[in-house]
Design a protein around this motif. Sequence first.
Motif, PDB file in Angstrom:
ATOM      1  N   GLY A 145      -3.164   1.516  -4.051  1.00  0.00           N
ATOM      2  CA  GLY A 145      -2.777   0.573  -2.863  1.00  0.00           C
ATOM      3  C   GLY A 145      -3.925  -0.280  -2.468  1.00  0.00           C
ATOM      4  N   GLN A 146      -3.984  -0.651  -1.248  1.00  0.00           N
ATOM      5  CA  GLN A 146      -4.902  -1.956  -0.829  1.00  0.00           C
ATOM      6  C   GLN A 146      -6.194  -1.151  -0.148  1.00  0.00           C
ATOM      7  N   ASP A 147      -5.914  -0.873   1.085  1.00  0.00           N
ATOM      8  CA  ASP A 147      -6.893  -0.382   1.975  1.00  0.00           C
ATOM      9  C   ASP A 147      -6.153   0.478   3.276  1.00  0.00           C
ATOM     10  N   PRO A 148      -6.952   1.508   3.972  1.00  0.00           N
ATOM     11  CA  PRO A 148      -6.312   2.466   4.971  1.00  0.00           C
ATOM     12  C   PRO A 148      -6.337   1.681   5.980  1.00  0.00           C
ATOM     13  N   GLU A 156      -3.914   6.303   8.417  1.00  0.00           N
ATOM     14  CA  GLU A 156      -4.655   6.979   7.358  1.00  0.00           C
ATOM     15  C   GLU A 156      -6.143   7.544   8.065  1.00  0.00           C
ATOM     16  N   VAL A 216      -4.698   8.506   2.152  1.00  0.00           N
ATOM     17  CA  VAL A 216      -4.210   7.197   2.190  1.00  0.00           C
ATOM     18  C   VAL A 216      -2.584   7.011   1.826  1.00  0.00           C
ATOM     19  N   LEU A 217      -2.126   5.992   2.466  1.00  0.00           N
ATOM     20  CA  LEU A 217      -0.804   5.640   2.315  1.00  0.00           C
ATOM     21  C   LEU A 217       0.254   6.660   3.018  1.00  0.00           C
ATOM     22  N   ASN A 275      -6.648   4.116  -3.098  1.00  0.00           N
ATOM     23  CA  ASN A 275      -6.650   2.347  -2.485  1.00  0.00           C
ATOM     24  C   ASN A 275      -7.827   1.739  -3.387  1.00  0.00           C
ATOM     25  N   HIS A 320       3.103  -5.518  -2.496  1.00  0.00           N
ATOM     26  CA  HIS A 320       2.968  -4.683  -1.538  1.00  0.00           C
ATOM     27  C   HIS A 320       3.765  -4.184  -0.668  1.00  0.00           C
TER      28      HIS A 320
HETATM   29  N1  URA Z   1      -2.444   2.265   3.780  1.00  0.00           N
HETATM   30  C1  URA Z   1      -2.850   2.474   2.646  1.00  0.00           C
HETATM   31  O1  URA Z   1      -3.594   3.568   2.601  1.00  0.00           O
HETATM   32  N2  URA Z   1      -3.038   1.532   1.692  1.00  0.00           N
HETATM   33  C2  URA Z   1      -2.274   0.386   1.854  1.00  0.00           C
HETATM   34  O2  URA Z   1      -2.231  -0.325   0.731  1.00  0.00           O
HETATM   35  C3  URA Z   1      -1.817   0.179   2.842  1.00  0.00           C
HETATM   36  C4  URA Z   1      -1.721   1.265   4.142  1.00  0.00           C
END
Ligand code: URA
Length: 276
Positions: free
Chosen positions: A55-58, A62, A68-69, A94, A169
Motif C-alpha cells: 500500500g502507500q502510507d497509513p 491505522e 496497516v490498511l 506500506n 490505489h
Molecule cells: N492505509 C494504509 O495503511 N495504506 C494505504 O495505502 C492507505 C490507507
Amino acid sequence: MAIPFDRGYYKQPFVKLVSEYPGEDAYPIADFRTEWGPIFHRGRLDGSARVLILGQDPAQHEAIVRRVLVGTAGKRAQGFLKRLGVIRSYVFINTFLYSVYGQGGGTRHIANQLIAAYRNRWIAAILRGNAIEAVVAFGGLANTAWQDWLASPAAVEFSSSPPFQHLTHPTWPQSSAHTRAEQEAATTKMLENWNGGLRTLKPAIQNPDVAGELELYGPAFDSDDLPDIPPDDLPPGLPSWMRTEEGWADRKGETVLDKRRTIVVRVPKEVLPQQT
Ligand code: URA
C-alpha cells in the motif's frame, strides 16, 4: 470461544526489524506524521502468506490499531484478496512507515535511500519466509517501491520474482473526484483495472484459502466486497467495531497544528444501548 489475535513481532527477523526502524533522519517531520509512530504491517508473518500487498502510507485508523490498511482502503483491498480466494494467507506492508503529511510528500521522498533500504529489508524478510505467489502494488508510489526492490542487490538472491500487478490505489476514486457522479465513474474505472489484475493473478495462486472460479467486479462495489478485517490481524482486545465499521476515526482540530495533534475516535452509536 477463543478470540484470535495477532501476536505481533515476536519472531526473527521481525523482532530486529521493528527495533531498528528509521525515524526523522529518513522521514522529515515536515512531510510525515512521525509523531504518530511507525506502522509496519498487517497479516501473516508466520510463513503462511501467499500474497504480498504493497500500500502507500497509513492514515488515522491505522495509527490507532497499529496495523496497516484497516480503513476504507484496507477493506477494499481485503475484498480484492477475497476474489482471489485468499482470506488469510496474505501480508500487507506500506511504501512509507509513517503517514504522509501535506501535498507531494510521498513523491518527494520515494527515492530516499534510507526509506527504501528499510522497506527492502521487510520485502526480503517476507519473500524469504513465505512462499509468495503474487504481489500487488496499490498506487504509483507502491509500484515504484516494488521496482526499487527488484533493482536492489538483495533481490538478486531470489531466482525468480512472483507475478506482479500494479493496480489503482483503493481510495483513488475519493481522492480524484469532486462530485458523486465523478466518484462513481472513477470507481467503475478502478474496478475494471482491478479485474485485469484478478484475471492475471488468479491462475498464479496455487494455494488459495478458498477454491472457486474467479468472479469479476461489476461497475460498483457490492456489500461482499468490503469484508471485515479478521481479528487475527489485530492486536488482542480491540473492540470488534474497529474491524467492521468504516470511518470511526477522524483528524480534527481548530488549527493546522491542532488537527495534526488530534485523532478523534467515536464508538458507533449502534454499539451502545439506546437512550430515550
Ligand atoms: N492505509 C494504509 O495503511 N495504506 C494505504 O495505502 C492507505 C490507507
